[in-house]
Design an enzyme around this catalytic site. Sequence first.
Site, short mmCIF file in Angstrom:
data_model
loop_
_atom_site.label_atom_id
_atom_site.label_comp_id
_atom_site.label_asym_id
_atom_site.label_seq_id
_atom_site.Cartn_x
_atom_site.Cartn_y
_atom_site.Cartn_z
N GLU A 26 -2.78 3.17 -6.32
CA GLU A 26 -3.21 2.67 -7.64
C GLU A 26 -4.08 3.72 -8.33
OE1 GLU A 26 -4.95 -1.11 -6.64
OE2 GLU A 26 -3.00 -1.96 -6.10
N GLN B 289 -8.54 -4.80 -10.15
CA GLN B 289 -8.61 -3.37 -9.87
C GLN B 289 -7.72 -2.51 -10.76
OE1 GLN B 289 -9.63 -1.85 -5.98
NE2 GLN B 289 -7.65 -0.83 -5.86
N ASP C 152 7.48 -7.00 7.76
CA ASP C 152 6.31 -6.15 7.98
C ASP C 152 6.35 -5.48 9.35
OD1 ASP C 152 3.30 -5.60 8.59
OD2 ASP C 152 3.39 -6.09 6.46
N HIS D 176 -0.98 -6.36 2.54
CA HIS D 176 0.45 -6.39 2.85
C HIS D 176 1.20 -7.32 1.90
CE1 HIS D 176 0.17 -4.40 6.96
NE2 HIS D 176 -1.09 -4.53 6.57
N ALA E 76 -12.00 -8.00 -7.71
CA ALA E 76 -12.00 -7.39 -9.05
C ALA E 76 -10.57 -7.17 -9.54
CB ALA E 76 -12.73 -6.06 -9.01
N GLU F 122 -5.19 3.66 9.14
CA GLU F 122 -4.67 5.02 8.94
C GLU F 122 -5.40 5.73 7.81
OE1 GLU F 122 -2.68 3.34 5.40
OE2 GLU F 122 -3.69 2.59 7.18
#
Length: 483
Positions: free
Chosen positions: A380, A357, A133, A22, A355, A396
């Site tokens: 991503e 990413q 949020d 988040h 990592a 989800e």
Amino acid sequence: MGSDHHHRKLHVMFFPFMAYGHMIPTLDMAKLFSSRGAKSTILTTSLNSKILQKPIDTFKNLNPGLEIDIQIFNFPCVELGLPEGCENVDFFTSNNNDDKNEMIVKFFFSTRFFKDQLEKLLGTTRPDCLIADMFFPWATEAAGKFNVPRLVFHGTGYFSLCAGYCIGVHKPQKRVASSSEPFVIPELPGNIVITEEQIIDGDGESDMGKFMTEVRESEVKSSGVVLNSFYELEHDYADFYKSCVQKRAWHIGPLSVYNRGFEEKAERGKKANIDEAECLKWLDSKKPNSVIYVSFGSVAFFKNEQLFEIAAGLEASGTSFIWVVRKTKDDREEWLPEGFEERVKGKGMIIRGWAPQVLILDHQATGGFVTHCGWNSLLEGVAAGLPMVTWPVGAEQFYNEKLVTQVLRTGVSVGASKHMKVMMGDFISREKVDKAVREVLAGEAAEERRRRAKKLAAMAKAAVEEGGSSFNDLNSFMEEFSS
């Protein structure tokens, strides 16, 4: 007076839930708003501010004159019945205690402690809007006291929100003979097939169920929703969402795409447990599209027996790989087949911990992504143009898997069948891992998937450029809340 108002900077407050999944997109969002001329303030706790400060400093050095800062809220963990230093969900996922699930629920409820601090700040600062949020349902009421519009940030896309909505309204799972019997989600475009075992537990009587009801009610009363997505990715579901669920919604993603430079990409989240340059050098030595990247995000947890099967499956596939494991070198390596690292030397790389990413996904040698289907990772992967092996665990993620495999048709399912409340993965054999990895990298169907994935990546980049769907939605959002 009116013209002066237009020269005043739009002030947006961001309040992310304290979890990497988040906080990272919220940081990207705050940077995006300030790069478009707004003043961004991120609200968080002391320990979490340390995670955000370095990338913010880098951003400010690259963009002098842009306004983005952090406002720290007090979070007395021990007084709230939580362990000392427990200011992020990472605290629980790094320490697999028996009462982890109970403590996570307590953590969710403890965030209500912020309400008074938020009201005090809104009363003195009066920002133009608050993007808080979804897990802070009380923020709608707090903002309402000062006539500050509260927007909800979900941290997921339109598809899963629509799927959850349709299942909540029609309850199709009540009409099947068993929890493993597939059914089509009613009203949702695309004839999406799922099972009861894969949907989020709708137990409205549990503490978490009541909390999620509160989340939905606060969204209805809010000023709208901001999504990290782009129209071309899930247009049918964006249209459905705006016509049936929440009329006011703005998509401004993929947020990861705005991080253009090496430093910005490298600094998202925790410090990587590997030297970024060393990792890229290793990838440089590999052929294009030949490496599979395996990562299950910052929350999902697998038992040693499952990690053992993943290792055996990767080795059997004969594919070059980078595998991110939430382990430290001190852990007794019972989760690896004997002599594994020696045998795969040069062919496989294990990163223990965190990592870089986006840098790995964007590299030309990376040809596929084994993912838990968390929304940030999925986006991503989309932005990098990669076909995926989908391995959802909880939250989800099974809905997100259906988007990839049934709608976008850019992924192969590893065969996970059960939604896990505690984010502990469903058991998958080495044979299934081997098969899915081979399937996503080679063959005619793999080429088709790759073509579709590359097309989506081009759309993702176009969406955030001037005149793109996300660029325009951000413009209309800023105009709406500036006036």
